[in-house]
Write a protein that holds these residues in place. Sequence first.
Motif, PDB file in Angstrom:
ATOM      1  N   UNK A   1      51.972   7.382  43.913  1.00  0.00           N
ATOM      2  CA  UNK A   1      51.242   6.121  43.700  1.00  0.00           C
ATOM      3  C   UNK A   1      50.113   5.967  44.718  1.00  0.00           C
ATOM      4  N   UNK A   2      50.376   6.320  45.970  1.00  0.00           N
ATOM      5  CA  UNK A   2      49.326   6.234  46.992  1.00  0.00           C
ATOM      6  C   UNK A   2      48.180   7.194  46.706  1.00  0.00           C
TER       7      UNK A   2
ATOM      8  N   UNK B   1      62.362   8.592  45.205  1.00  0.00           N
ATOM      9  CA  UNK B   1      61.645   7.355  45.515  1.00  0.00           C
ATOM     10  C   UNK B   1      60.448   7.662  46.422  1.00  0.00           C
ATOM     11  N   UNK B   2      60.657   8.515  47.409  1.00  0.00           N
ATOM     12  CA  UNK B   2      59.566   8.883  48.314  1.00  0.00           C
ATOM     13  C   UNK B   2      58.460   9.621  47.563  1.00  0.00           C
ATOM     14  N   UNK B   3      58.833  10.503  46.649  1.00  0.00           N
ATOM     15  CA  UNK B   3      57.845  11.236  45.857  1.00  0.00           C
ATOM     16  C   UNK B   3      57.067  10.290  44.954  1.00  0.00           C
ATOM     17  N   UNK B   4      57.740   9.326  44.345  1.00  0.00           N
ATOM     18  CA  UNK B   4      57.058   8.353  43.490  1.00  0.00           C
ATOM     19  C   UNK B   4      56.086   7.502  44.311  1.00  0.00           C
TER      20      UNK B   4
END
Length: 157
Positions: free
Chosen positions: A74-75, A67-70
């Motif tokens: 996105x950022x 989730x953190x990587x996704x």
Amino acid sequence: MSILAERGPARPATPAPAQPRPVRVLRGRRGEVQRPPTRARVVAGRRPAGAPSAAPRRVPVRWPWLVALAGASCLVVTGLGLLGGGGASAPVPESTATVSVEQGDTLSALAARFAPDSDTGAVVARIEELNRLDQPVLVPGLALTVPVADPAAVPAP
């Protein structure tokens, strides 16, 4: 002369080899290796009754990292989109001028010539709107109303 008394059969000088133990044949289980009686036997993934159960293998938690990587990706994509978009271009100019179309002119060439700092697609859309053009075909000598950024740069008719 001496007489020997018979005391039984004479023994050979070398000892006879020991008799091998009889092999126990299991019927119906041919080819299966015999296990020592102290070892527990696991059948079809089941543990025998009374055997200590092993703790289930704990799988490391990976979904928070995913989730953190996704979120980070996105950022990054959003940041690159903002930087790569060229920033905000100048809006379509409000002032207009009437120009005559020359041989080989296109709407995008007129937009680039009279409003160079503005978005070419937006200026072309504004030219089509001002002149009520349905088709982008231009005829030489046609008078068009175009938005201009600098009214002094427009040639006199």
